[in-house]
Design an enzyme around this catalytic site. Structure first.
Site, PDB file in Angstrom:
ATOM      1  N   TYR A   9      -4.362 -23.465  -0.273  1.00 54.99           N
ATOM      2  CA  TYR A   9      -3.752 -23.211   1.264  1.00 54.99           C
ATOM      3  C   TYR A   9      -5.210 -22.205   1.862  1.00 54.99           C
ATOM      4  CZ  TYR A   9      -0.379 -19.730   3.153  1.00 54.99           C
ATOM      5  OH  TYR A   9       0.064 -18.625   3.852  1.00 54.99           O
TER       6      TYR A   9
ATOM      7  N   ARG B  38       1.248  -1.292  -0.077  1.00 51.49           N
ATOM      8  CA  ARG B  38       0.313   0.230  -0.389  1.00 51.49           C
ATOM      9  C   ARG B  38       0.756   1.319   0.096  1.00 51.49           C
ATOM     10  NH1 ARG B  38      -2.332  -2.150   5.271  1.00 51.49           N
ATOM     11  NH2 ARG B  38      -4.409  -3.499   3.563  1.00 51.49           N
TER      12      ARG B  38
ATOM     13  N   GLU C 294       6.884 -19.672  16.940  1.00 54.87           N
ATOM     14  CA  GLU C 294       6.755 -20.676  15.537  1.00 54.87           C
ATOM     15  C   GLU C 294       8.226 -21.177  14.542  1.00 54.87           C
ATOM     16  OE1 GLU C 294       2.896 -19.238  13.948  1.00 54.87           O
ATOM     17  OE2 GLU C 294       3.252 -19.999  11.401  1.00 54.87           O
TER      18      GLU C 294
ATOM     19  N   ARG D 179       4.402 -28.244   4.427  1.00 55.87           N
ATOM     20  CA  ARG D 179       5.368 -27.680   5.644  1.00 55.87           C
ATOM     21  C   ARG D 179       4.247 -28.392   7.121  1.00 55.87           C
ATOM     22  NH1 ARG D 179      10.077 -27.560   5.783  1.00 55.87           N
ATOM     23  NH2 ARG D 179      11.031 -25.401   6.861  1.00 55.87           N
TER      24      ARG D 179
END
Ligand code: FAD
Ligand code: UDP
Length: 389
Positions: free
Chosen positions: A359, A183, A310, A258
């Site tokens: 996904y 943006r 993570e 993954r």
């Protein structure tokens, strides 16, 4: 001989208590169909599962922020929980330098000191030219450089992407990076969607309600593959939301996924990192992001915070598959499985992220469930799932 599992004349066996499975069961029950839902984990909710600790809602499988433009899906989920007005604003930490994400005028100012959209665009154009990028991007690296130039690519994308996906950015499809907005205004909202939020108290309450009907039985700690042949023998109709390649005994080879590892810690402070998500975008830090859960809903016991790191990791059959890797090779293999799935469609409905190898975000998976339910029960095309609870 008596059935081992289909003891109540169930209409459906549903494999997986994630959103696809749970909403399918809910909608089926509304029209009088009985389901047995089996789930290999000890709890319902799939990757949306959350639990509460020290007054803090912890998302067990990574941060789940609901964001959508689909009003029907938004109305539907809001019927089952109160959503807060959370807006995701992620910070990137590159070797100690902090940048705002997604890529916007704040990021461009922090990276280059530019103050106007025209200056930012000129900088990106010059870097794109210098990198020799023109025409249709062939991979994630080319797509990223053509969108935001080489500096941002090198500092905020390359390291993160290559550890997240375990392969070079030149070997990944361009669409993955297009998930993030670019943006030329000062706006750190991670998503462009009109509706955003997180259910106060977490997502598991939605699943409790979707699976509450007397026509639905749920068995957790139950893996379909522990007794696949009997399930197939006893159930005329099966909704399967596990891995499609596993369903077919990997006969065309494994699809690649993954995996992730989550490490959580409770700390004696009420504010550890000052933001809900901080991404570590260098290649050396083993984790991709750190979530601090209290910042997602602002509720917590005094003096405690819970953080989760993570870590991406390679997938093998002993690990959970989190992300399908939708590159050319896997797409070609998936097409073979999808063809086989069509040959089984009289008995098995494949659904969800792993069943369709896609996904999907939560809103997309819910919309896909609505469409599949319409087809299964011959509902009219203009049927609204947010009008008839
Ligand atoms: P799942 O939620 O994966 O549910 C499938 C269920 O089937 C699981 O519970 C699994 O244990 C069970 N199962 C599988 N095989 C078997 C078997 N053999 N026997 C019995 N049970 C089985 N989406 C968003 O919209 N916003 C986000 O911010 C967001 N963040 C995410 C972050 C991470 C780290 C991840 C991994 C995903 C994120 N998502 C997000 C995506 C979201 O999790 C999915 O869209 C959604 O959970 C998919 O629903 P599903 O029903 O297809 O699958
Ligand atoms: N990404 C990146 N740097 C970041 C965040 C994201 O390069 O700091 C890339 C990365 O390739 C990632 C993709 O953008 O896989 C999509 O990001 P998103 O946050 O949507 O990933 P998800 O939440 O699905 O893991």
């Amino acid at each position: 001989m008596a059935n081992k599992y289909n003891t109540k004349n169930y209409d459906y066996l549903i494999v997986g208590a994630g959103p696809f499975g749970a909403i399918f069961a809910y909608e089926a029950a509304k029209i009088g169909k009985r389901s047995l839902v089996i789930e290999k984990r000890p709890y319902i909710g799939g990757n949306m599962h959350t639990h509460s600790e020290h007054g803090i809602t912890v998302h067990d499988f990574g941060a789940h922020i609901f964001h959508t433009d689909n009003q029907e899906v938004w109305n539907f989920v809001n019927h089952f929980a109160d959503f807060n007005n959370y807006q995701n604003q992620v910070i990137a930490n590159y070797k100690g330098e902090l940048y705002n994400l997604p890529f916007n005028m704040n990021t461009f100012y922090e990276m280059w000191g530019v103050k106007t959209p025209a200056e930012a665009k000129a900088k990106i154009e010059a870097q794109k030219k210098e990198a020799g990028i023109s025409g249709q991007p062939r991979n994630l690296e080319e797509q990223a450089i053509s969108l935001i130039g080489t500096d941002i690519y090198e500092k905020l994308i390359k390291g993160y992407t290559e550890k997240q996906w375990g392969r070079k950015a030149t070997e990944l499809p361009a669409f993955i990076i297009k998930r993030l907005p670019v943006r030329f205004i000062f706006d750190n909202n991670y998503f462009n969607h009109r509706y955003q939020g997180i259910p106060i108290g977490g997502y598991t309450q939605l699943f409790d309600k979707w699976l509450a009907s007397g026509l639905i039985d749920v068995k957790t700690d139950t893996d379909f593959f522990a007794d696949k042949d009997n399930y197939l023998k006893e159930f005329p109709r099966i909704v399967y939301t596990g891995m499609i390649d596993q369903f077919f005994d990997y006969q065309f080879g494994e699809l690649e996924y993954r995996s992730l590892k989550f490490e959580s810690e409770t700390l004696d402070t009420d504010n550890y990192q000052g933001n809900s998500v901080i991404n570590y975008t260098d290649a050396q830090t083993a984790y991709t992001r750190v979530m601090e859960w209290r910042h997602f809903d602002g509720l917590a016991d005094h003096g405690k915070t819970i953080i989760t790191r993570e870590y991406p990791q390679d997938w093998d059959r002993s690990k959970e598959a989190y992300y399908p890797i939708n590159n050319e090779k896997n797409t070609a293999t998936y097409k073979k499985y999808a063809k086989l799935a069509r040959a089984h469609e009289d008995q098995v409905i494949f659904g969800g992220r792993l069943g369709l190898y896609r996904y999907f975000d939560m809103d997309q998976v819910i919309n896909a469930t609505f469409n599949r339910v319409k087809q299964e029960f011959n509902l009219p095309a203009d049927y609204r799932f947010d009008h008839n609870y």
